[in-house]
Design a protein around this motif. Structure first.
Motif, PDB file in Angstrom:
ATOM      1  N   GLU A 179     -12.713 -40.483 -36.234  1.00 60.13           N
ATOM      2  CA  GLU A 179     -13.573 -40.532 -37.377  1.00 60.13           C
ATOM      3  C   GLU A 179     -14.962 -41.121 -36.885  1.00 60.13           C
ATOM      4  O   GLU A 179     -15.872 -40.922 -37.624  1.00 60.13           O
ATOM      5  N   PRO A 239      -9.259 -41.607 -49.020  1.00 61.68           N
ATOM      6  CA  PRO A 239      -9.215 -41.149 -47.395  1.00 61.68           C
ATOM      7  C   PRO A 239      -8.581 -39.872 -47.374  1.00 61.68           C
ATOM      8  O   PRO A 239      -8.650 -39.193 -46.202  1.00 61.68           O
ATOM      9  N   TYR A 271     -15.314 -35.390 -44.594  1.00 58.46           N
ATOM     10  CA  TYR A 271     -14.079 -34.750 -45.144  1.00 58.46           C
ATOM     11  C   TYR A 271     -14.029 -33.169 -44.848  1.00 58.46           C
ATOM     12  O   TYR A 271     -12.729 -32.601 -44.801  1.00 58.46           O
ATOM     13  N   ARG A 297     -10.081 -36.568 -46.084  1.00 62.05           N
ATOM     14  CA  ARG A 297     -10.266 -36.466 -44.684  1.00 62.05           C
ATOM     15  C   ARG A 297      -9.330 -35.328 -44.110  1.00 62.05           C
ATOM     16  O   ARG A 297      -9.662 -34.802 -43.123  1.00 62.05           O
ATOM     17  N   TYR A 357      -4.229 -39.781 -43.004  1.00 68.04           N
ATOM     18  CA  TYR A 357      -4.877 -38.580 -43.454  1.00 68.04           C
ATOM     19  C   TYR A 357      -5.077 -37.387 -42.362  1.00 68.04           C
ATOM     20  O   TYR A 357      -5.636 -36.726 -42.475  1.00 68.04           O
TER      21      TYR A 357
END
Lengths: 501, 316
Positions: A270, A106, A218, A109, A300
């Motif tokens: 997200e 993760p 990402y 990201r 993140y």
């Protein structure tokens, strides 16, 4: 209506938005007449809008439409990404069966935020180079330089194969009269770096091997901007009291935007509001809920240190780019579109949308690779051997959403000096080979002609005196449109070249 | 899910292709006693003049007067003919007042006259060297005028240019020529009389450069090559638009100072004779224009204007 119905609505909206994007793409293709809303998707793009306004230090009215996208994000989150973004839609359709089983750290990201910070930081310093990563510019650049020319070639090749068949000629003509000109160009467009740009795009698609919508999750700096805004969104999907923590939603979510460890909270930055979780919930336990508090900062999400580091790195990078040798001695083939006179000002406004290259009826405008230094990557340059600036056209200035290429009247554009032509007397047919040719003079569109002919008596093959006309350029009259170089019948390098004036 | 599988797709494609073929065939067989092949430039008979010159202030009127003097459009366009009118629409820079492109009223009048005598269809086309056909058709005013007259503007399609042998060519043995031009029953060549540095002036012969591919490469030994091309294309009728003539800085123009109002239309079945007469408007004789002389040498026409019957019409 159930959430399943709404999900269908979303898919329909996606298809419609992509169709609209493609329609607008074709509505302004190799034409002098620019449809006023042809750049709609760029106007709705808040990353391009923010960056160009920061860099230009000016409010750019045409990019103001992006406030709609901002408002949407503040209201319901990344609706743009899940419903409207044409690249997002394409990436949603490109699925690899085992992508879900792979796990991507993760922390990846964070990359999109780093790109966002870099884009904004560079823009503050007057540079828009990072907009090459904007999703709408990526898609449009690929379409312009790779997809549409290839499509045009394919159509023409099929026609070429069918044309000799007598009975197919009538229907072929019928199709052609509809398509050729209004939709597909008469001349085959060609673009430098088309393979490179095509490969970059395929690379973006191929990243889906590792995770669904890899780019969106990402890497996308526009997604990052909308993600940050979405942390403040008022309405977000939320499981209600009937939730029995079955975990189905977390498995369904293709963006892994549901956090099982926090009561299946939807991570606002997200989530693309795709409604999959809501439609897939066995308890029908999902609804939209009002949130007044901003969403949590995820591990993140960028830390202060990361932000500062990318700010610093970007600043250093821009400083390096701005102190390259090309700043002092610009590349002789760096010829900008008509009306662009100040390179700094241009670089602080060009959002790399590539629409000028798409609309240019002669494919004269090409993506720069190194002519303008790395900072000018994929900004438009005029390549006269490939195409000329049509004396009757000003479409690039009309379509440019940020006025990097100014909107001019045709009379004004005709006064703009792009470069200067120079006859290569060692290659020119009449100069070097005593062969009559005046194509450059014939083509020169300036009313008094910027190419004049001097007469000389030479000896022809039979030893007889022969009068020959030799072209020379009148510097005060040449506007550097490049048609002389485009049409010069010498093979290879033209015997007349237009260089930076 | 009703996805199209490969077999269904092929079946569908075959059906589509088959129906296209059917309609194509139907289109071919529907013509009745339409003429086939090119109608060769019909020489004058029963006292018809060899060449007609009409002068007057109305471009459409003098066009009609010139053709009528030659015996009317019926002499050139049999009923049911497939006609292509080829004006000079060389660029999209300037409106017709600048005399860089053929007068739209002249072109439209020719279209109307062809339809009046029962032409099956009349298409108008050219390949501009500056700008796109779409924009050139618009800026020249020819697009709107032709459509109002009932003709069809056609953009020359890239695949339509076909390598064609030039049996009588002295310099060229073949070149890529637009197929439709070769197939049309009637080609009406409608140049505008303009200055040109290499050809000296551009007229009917030079106007044919619009029906070939890669015209810039054609410019080596231009005079002979134009004559070679003329030997292949052989227009049925030539109408030189000298309503406005461009006397300098051609073929593109751009200054009204270079435009002279000559108010003249020249028409003949003989490209060479029409061009030779056009040359006189510039103070030249046909023999001084290389492509005209080359065409004469090949026996494609006459520039001896004294020995042919010329009808001069004042259509004030």
């Amino acid at each position: 209506m159930t959430w399943k119905h709404w999900r269908r609505v979303r898919r329909a909206v996606q298809v419609a938005a992509l169709a609209l994007y493609l329609t607008l793409l074709l509505a302004a293709l190799h034409t002098r007449a620019v449809f006023p809303l042809a750049d709609l998707f760029f106007r709705l793009d808040p990353l391009a809008g923010l960056a160009s306004m920061l860099a230009a230090r000016a409010w750019i009215p045409r990019m103001g439409l992006a406030l709609i996208t901002v408002a949407l994000a503040l209201l319901v989150g990344r609706v743009w990404c899940g419903w409207l973004c044409p690249l997002g839609t394409i990436l949603e359709w490109v699925r690899f069966p085992r992508a879900a089983a792979r796990s991507v750290d993760p922390r990846w990201r964070t990359v999109k935020y780093v790109l966002l910070v870099a884009t904004v930081a560079a823009a503050l310093l007057g540079s828009l180079t990072f907009l090459v990563f904007d999703p709408i510019t990526i898609l449009t650049r690929t379409m312009t330089t790779a997809v549409l020319p290839a499509l045009n070639y394919a159509i023409t090749a099929v026609e070429r194969a069918l044309y000799p068949v007598e009975f197919l000629r009538a229907p072929l003509y019928a199709v052609e009269t509809v398509l050729r000109g209004p939709v597909i160009p008469v001349d085959q467009p060609v673009f430098r770096q088309n393979v490179l740009l095509g490969v970059v795009f395929v690379g973006v698609l191929a990243l889906n091997v590792f995770a669904d919508r890899f780019w969106c999750r990402y890497l996308c700096p526009l997604g990052a901007l909308l993600g940050l805004l979405s942390k403040l969104s008022l309405i977000r999907p939320k499981p209600d009291a009937t939730c029995n923590r079955c975990g189905v939603c977390a498995g369904i979510c293709r963006l892994e935007a549901i956090e099982p460890r926090r009561e299946y909270e939807v991570i606002a930055s997200e989530c693309t509001v795709c409604l999959d979780c809501m439609a897939g919930c066995p308890q029908s336990g999902y609804g939209f809920a009002l949130h007044r508090k901003p969403a949590e900062w995820e591990p993140y999400d960028p830390s202060r240190r990361q932000v500062l580091a990318s700010l610093g790195a970007t600043a250093a990078g821009v400083l390096l780019l701005r102190t390259g040798a090309h700043r002092k001695a610009p590349h002789p083939t760096l010829i900008r579109p008509p009306g662009v006179n100040d390179e700094d000002n241009f670089l602080s406004r060009c959002i790399r949308c590539s629409q000028c290259m798409k609309v240019c009826p002669t494919s004269a405008l090409q993506p720069a690779l190194t002519e303008a230094g790395l900072e000018g990557l994929w900004s438009p340059v005029l390549v006269p051997r490939l195409g000329y600036c049509d004396y009757g056209c000003k479409a690039c200035g009309d379509i440019c959403p940020t006025d990097a290429i100014p909107t001019l009247t045709l009379a004004e554009k005709r006064q703009e000096v792009l470069g200067l032509a120079r006859v290569d007397r060692d290659r020119c047919l009449p100069w070097a080979y005593d062969t009559p040719c005046i194509v450059c003079e014939e083509m020169c569109p300036v009313p008094e002609k910027a190419i004049w002919l001097e007469e000389a008596v030479v000896t022809d093959g039979d030893g007889q005196p022969m009068l020959i006309q030799r072209p020379y350029v009148v510097r005060e009259l040449c506007i550097g449109c490049g048609i002389c170089e485009t049409k010069c019948p010498m093979e290879g390098e033209a015997a007349i070249r237009v260089l930076r004036a | 899910m009703s996805r199209l599988d490969r077999r269904q797709f092929l079946r569908l494609a075959a059906a589509a292709g088959g129906s296209a073929a059917f309609f194509g065939l139907a289109g071919c067989s529907s013509g009745d006693a339409a003429p086939s092949g090119r109608i060769e430039a019909p020489p004058p008979k029963d006292g018809q003049p060899y060449l007609a010159v009409a002068r007057g202030s109305d471009p459409a009127g003098i066009t009609r007067a010139a053709i009528d003097a030659l015996g009317g459009m019926r002499r050139f366009v049999p009923k049911g003919s497939d006609v292509i009118v080829k004006p000079n629409i060389c660029q999209d820079y300037h409106p017709p007042e600048y005399a860089a492109t053929t007068n739209p009223d002249v072109v439209a009048e020719l279209v109307r006259m062809c339809l009046d005598v029962g032409a099956r269809r009349v298409r108008v086309m050219d390949t501009p060297f500056g700008g796109t056909p779409e924009s050139a058709y618009q800026v020249s005013g020819i697009g709107a005028a032709v459509e109002a007259a009932g003709g069809q503007m056609e953009q020359m399609i890239p695949v339509g240019f076909i390598e064609t042998e030039i049996p009588d060519g002295l310099d060229l043995s073949s070149w890529e020529v637009y197929g439709a031009i070769m197939e049309a029953n009637v080609v009406i060549n409608v140049p505008i009389a303009k200055h040109h540095s290499l050809a000296r002036i551009t007229l009917g012969g030079k106007n044919l450069l619009g029906v070939i591919a890669r015209p810039p490469l054609f410019h080596v030994n231009l005079g002979q090559r134009v004559a070679d091309l003329l030997s292949l294309v052989r227009p049925t009728l030539n109408v030189v638009d000298a309503y406005r003539i461009l006397t300098a800085h051609g073929p593109t123009g751009g200054s009204l100072n270079d435009v002279v109002l000559a108010e003249t239309i020249i028409a003949s079945h003989d490209t060479v004779a029409a061009d030779a007469y056009g040359a006189t408007l510039f103070g030249l004789t046909g023999a001084e224009v290389p492509f005209i002389q080359a065409a004469v040498d090949m026996g494609l026409g006459t520039l001896d204007l004294g020995s042919v019957q010329i009808a001069e019409v004042d259509a004030a």
